[in-house]
Scaffold this motif. Sequence first.
Motif, mmCIF file in Angstrom:
data_model
loop_
_atom_site.group_PDB
_atom_site.id
_atom_site.type_symbol
_atom_site.label_atom_id
_atom_site.label_comp_id
_atom_site.label_asym_id
_atom_site.label_seq_id
_atom_site.Cartn_x
_atom_site.Cartn_y
_atom_site.Cartn_z
ATOM 1 N N MET A 144 1.210 -2.212 3.774
ATOM 2 C CA MET A 144 0.538 -3.277 4.516
ATOM 3 C C MET A 144 -0.970 -3.125 4.369
ATOM 4 S SD MET A 144 0.954 -4.172 8.528
ATOM 5 C CE MET A 144 2.638 -4.663 8.183
ATOM 6 N N GLN A 150 7.689 -4.164 7.704
ATOM 7 C CA GLN A 150 6.596 -4.524 6.809
ATOM 8 C C GLN A 150 7.132 -4.779 5.405
ATOM 9 O OE1 GLN A 150 4.311 -0.635 6.887
ATOM 10 N NE2 GLN A 150 4.282 -1.037 4.713
ATOM 11 N N ASP A 151 6.240 -5.277 4.537
ATOM 12 C CA ASP A 151 6.565 -5.569 3.137
ATOM 13 C C ASP A 151 7.559 -6.710 2.986
ATOM 14 O OD1 ASP A 151 4.849 -3.569 2.450
ATOM 15 O OD2 ASP A 151 6.389 -2.061 2.086
ATOM 16 N N HIS A 180 7.886 -10.503 1.918
ATOM 17 C CA HIS A 180 7.118 -11.472 1.143
ATOM 18 C C HIS A 180 6.796 -12.688 2.023
ATOM 19 C CE1 HIS A 180 5.716 -12.146 -2.968
ATOM 20 N NE2 HIS A 180 5.768 -13.426 -2.663
ATOM 21 N N ASP A 213 3.288 -10.019 4.834
ATOM 22 C CA ASP A 213 2.227 -9.075 4.469
ATOM 23 C C ASP A 213 2.274 -8.690 2.996
ATOM 24 O OD1 ASP A 213 4.506 -7.477 4.634
ATOM 25 O OD2 ASP A 213 3.969 -6.753 6.619
ATOM 26 N N LEU A 214 3.115 -9.361 2.238
ATOM 27 C CA LEU A 214 3.096 -9.245 0.781
ATOM 28 C C LEU A 214 2.960 -10.637 0.179
ATOM 29 C CD1 LEU A 214 5.919 -6.689 -0.168
ATOM 30 C CD2 LEU A 214 3.452 -6.290 -0.081
#
Length: 514
Positions: free
Chosen positions: A1, A80-81, A83, A86-87
């Motif tokens: 992140m 997190q991660d 799409h 935070d991606l």
Amino acid sequence: MPGAGGADGDGSAAGAGGAGAAGDHIHPRQPTAPYFDAVLAYGLRGSGRFHVPGHKGGSGADPALRHALGDRALALDVPQDIHGIDLGTSPTPYEQAEALAAEAHGAARTFFLTNGATQGNHALMLALAPLGTRVVCQRNSHASIVDGLVLSGGLPTFVHPEVDDALGMAHGVTPDGLRAALTATPDAAAAFVVSPTYYGMCADIAGLAEVAHAAGVPLVVDQSWGPHFGFHPDVPASALQLDADAVLTSTHKIAGSLTQSAMLHLSASGRVDAEAVARAMRLVRSTSPSSLLMASLDAARRQLAVHGEALLHETLAVVDRTRTKLAATAGLRVLGPELVGRPGIAAWDPLRIVLDVRETGRSGYDVAEALRGAYDGNVELATAATIVLVVGLAESAVALDRVAGDLDETVGRIARHGDARGPVVRPPAAPPSETVVPPREAFLGPAEQVPIADAIGRVSCESIAGYPPGIPALLPGERVTAPVVAYLQAILAGGARLHGASDPQLQTIHVLRT
């Protein structure tokens, strides 16, 4: 992140002069909440979840937990991660959210914190006070400052706040006090102070910044109790507006985000290296940060930036009415603006209702316990001489009217008029203890638990502060002395609590093994 927001949605830098803190304008994107909206979209659209957490958006959670929290909350608990959250293409919704927070607070860069302001203090100590580096710290700083020194290996020089002897209230550090500490510590790399205090009293941040900068060091302000500062003309200015270089705000305390969420703001001065802070942040941040906490920060920022002034206007009017009602209760004295101008107090936050209860003949502990027992009313802080009520950004008028009436009834029932209590126990004269070894060495060194009487002359491995006034009487690396032990025992006997002590009754203490 990503570590922090550096650009808003159209790619421009998020600089000083924010929507709320500066008060000049509201950026067109402040009414949006990009991270919150992205989490909401993913959580509720029925995506296939072949990733953690194991409750899979709620379907695998305990039925009682689902009933208590609701399926929506569990659906928004995403890792997190993802799409589109935070991606993906920069700026991602997460980057946009931190950038909008920076703009709203008048910062150059803002970090979302999911372990409270504690996380920010730890990261700042790692960045500004690495192994062997000396910094000046306010003696009654939050425990996370000392914990940060344990993590970083930094060396503290303490500057003492001003103290109200009668009430046992610790106020702010004065510019003269900071100047003396920095003069005595010419190799200091930074200065850490607290403003506002638990009681809502603010230090002269502009004066402290001038002193720190003249000494060539950044000023870090723990503004945890003032996340709303700068968003209404009748609350104090934000420390960022007063030339501080790094400022912590516990959004959850006043401004409506979820418990444990906070923000760290860096100014555009460049005195605090944002990349060094981001690097340190990675050491103290979970690899599984809560999307619920971060989404709540994004939403709270939106409300504060867009509606904060109006909400505060309404709340302040109700607070003023409540203070007037409480002032009419025999035995209560409502503290506030009349204290401004005393040493260590340059401003006052009206979202703290501080009551001096000494003329009731009862302690603040007594009043708080009676209020809780009769009306299930729970205050933020009780001390020997005071009770403190914390008011939120959009406090309920009904709740404030009710607590004023409940306190009037409570005091009328338990007061012992004519038996006013005297001054609280004062801490030992500064410095309270001799620093023998660095905090890191003391905390991590070989320790043993001994009876408190046998600890005199030994080196403490613990950080112990009594409330009131909240100033640590003993820190890791300091020598245990008879006056310090006597002071802690006296306030404990008077009803105070000991913060940080492994044995709350102070029968034993951990000291370095000899």
